[in-house]
Scaffold this active site. Structure first.
Site, PDB file in Angstrom:
ATOM      1  N   SER A  59       0.782  -1.244   0.000  1.00  0.00           N
ATOM      2  CA  SER A  59       0.000   0.000   0.000  1.00  0.00           C
ATOM      3  C   SER A  59       0.810   1.289   0.000  1.00  0.00           C
ATOM      4  O   SER A  59       0.223   2.367  -0.135  1.00  0.00           O
ATOM      5  CB  SER A  59      -0.963   0.018   1.191  1.00  0.00           C
ATOM      6  OG  SER A  59      -2.071  -0.805   0.945  1.00  0.00           O
ATOM      7  N   LYS A  62       0.192   3.872  -2.697  1.00  0.00           N
ATOM      8  CA  LYS A  62      -0.797   4.948  -2.653  1.00  0.00           C
ATOM      9  C   LYS A  62      -0.156   6.331  -2.511  1.00  0.00           C
ATOM     10  O   LYS A  62      -0.828   7.349  -2.734  1.00  0.00           O
ATOM     11  CB  LYS A  62      -1.785   4.684  -1.524  1.00  0.00           C
ATOM     12  CG  LYS A  62      -2.624   3.423  -1.767  1.00  0.00           C
ATOM     13  CD  LYS A  62      -3.563   3.136  -0.605  1.00  0.00           C
ATOM     14  CE  LYS A  62      -4.442   1.927  -0.924  1.00  0.00           C
ATOM     15  NZ  LYS A  62      -4.155   0.767  -0.100  1.00  0.00           N
ATOM     16  N   SER A 114      -5.946   3.741   4.135  1.00  0.00           N
ATOM     17  CA  SER A 114      -5.486   2.808   3.107  1.00  0.00           C
ATOM     18  C   SER A 114      -6.629   2.217   2.282  1.00  0.00           C
ATOM     19  O   SER A 114      -6.590   1.049   1.882  1.00  0.00           O
ATOM     20  CB  SER A 114      -4.660   1.679   3.737  1.00  0.00           C
ATOM     21  OG  SER A 114      -3.748   1.135   2.809  1.00  0.00           O
TER      22      SER A 114
END
Length: 365
Positions: A59, A62, A114
């Site tokens: 993640s 991102k 997230s």
């Protein structure tokens, strides 16, 4: 004579540049498979462990999605959530199909909590579909950030064998993103009240470093089974800002422990210094000036000397090492630097400092 000079250069080079730390010689005993620590203002690498090794990011992907959305989107524009976004797997902020959400709120939900659904909604809004946005991500990191060993196929970081990066690349990407004040504001948010059609709650930042280390300013943690625990985090103390990246830790706790070790090492041994725009220097009867503020990384407690070469470059030295080489602007006697020149002149590239110094040394004999 040439043979002796070459031998001298080789010997000095070895003493000036100690071997880089690698996985087998990791003096901080990090759990993470790869890691890096940089000065966020200068980009100087302070510590690294296999930082150019190809890894899976999870993640922390991102970070790229967020900075692209901020730079290319209208933060107040309403985004309509698609079925594709609504049904993505993994962590979400429980968006509903057809729900309309401001772009900035989606970025907040994606970075703080997230949300994979928020990431897909952002990608479709900015580029039309995930595939087109992924192409945009790859172009962005190469041409805007300047990284070369990363490739992305989605906006959220769910595993794909063709979705990869390095600790070094992620440090550069984070450095770029954190220069943007909107991104920094979002990435530094600890908690946020969230009111959506499908979910009302208080978002708590997934990056637990906010509660583990003084001075943390961001930015993103991640996990998928194939990547292990990943973390990109930043901290600031007394004017020195650091970015730490750790990839493939066995547990979340170990990723945070590694980040703490890196920050402690950085703040204990280095600091960022400033030479102010307009500072003047003299050499061989000529006067030079610095057209922009210039930050450089120095070992703590080191004495810095400044020398100006015959070609008008400022050498910053912490004996015996040359830290930086900065191109100066010559001033005509009794005149100041023209305003147009001071605002358009760009700083010289800081690489190959030592070898430029050697060239000056031998050509001046």
């Amino acid at each position: 004579m040439k043979k002796y000079i070459l031998l001298i250069i080789a010997a000095i080079t070895v003493s000036f540049f100690p071997q880089q730390i690698n996985a087998e010689e990791d003096s901080l005993s990090l759990d993470s498979e790869t890691a890096i620590l940089i000065d966020a203002k200068t980009g100087k690498v302070l510590y690294e462990k296999d930082s150019r090794k190809i890894m899976y990011p999870a993640s922390i992907t991102k970070i790229i999605t967020g900075i692209i959305a901020i730079e290319k989107g209208n933060l107040n524009e309403m985004v309509t959530v698609s079925s594709n976004a609504r049904n993505v797997s993994g962590t979400t902020v429980y968006l509903l199909e057809g729900e309309q959400v401001p772009l900035k709120k989606l970025i907040q939900g994606m970075i703080i909590n997230s949300g994979n659904d928020a990431a897909v909604a952002i990608a479709e809004h900015i580029a039309g579909d995930v595939e087109s946005f992924s192409a945009m991500m790859n172009d962005f990191v190469v041409n805007k950030v300047g990284v070369t060993k990363s490739h992305f196929v989605n906006p959220h970081g769910l595993f794909n064998i063709n979705h990869y990066t390095t600790a070094y690349d992620m440090a550069k990407i984070a450095k770029y993103a954190m220069k943007n004040q909107i991104f920094k504001e979002i990435a530094s948010t600890k908690t946020l009240e969230w009111k959506g059609k499908g979910w009302e709650t208080t978002l708590i930042n997934h990056n637990k470093m906010f509660w583990r280390y003084e001075g943390v300013t961001g930015i993103k943690s991640g996990w998928v089974g194939q990547s292990g625990y990943t973390l990109v985090t930043s901290a600031e103390r007394k004017g020195t800002s650091l970015i730490a990246v750790v990839l493939n830790s066995q547990t979340a706790e170990r990723s945070y422990s590694d980040a703490v070790k890196l920050f402690n090492y950085g703040f204990e041994n280095f600091e960022t210094s400033l030479i102010a725009k307009g500072s003047t220097f003299q050499s061989a009867g000529r006067q030079y000036t610095l057209p922009k503020d210039y930050h450089f990384t120095k070992p703590k407690h080191a004495t810095i000397t400044k020398e100006v070469t015959r070609s008008g470059a400022l050498l910053l030295k912490a004996y015996p090492e040359t830290l930086d080489k900065i191109k100066l602007i010559p001033l005509a006697q009794g005149r100041t630097l023209p305003k147009s020149l001071s605002t358009t002149y760009s700083q010289s590239v800081q690489t190959d400092t030592y070898f430029h110094w050697l060239a000056d040394l031998f050509t001046s004999q």
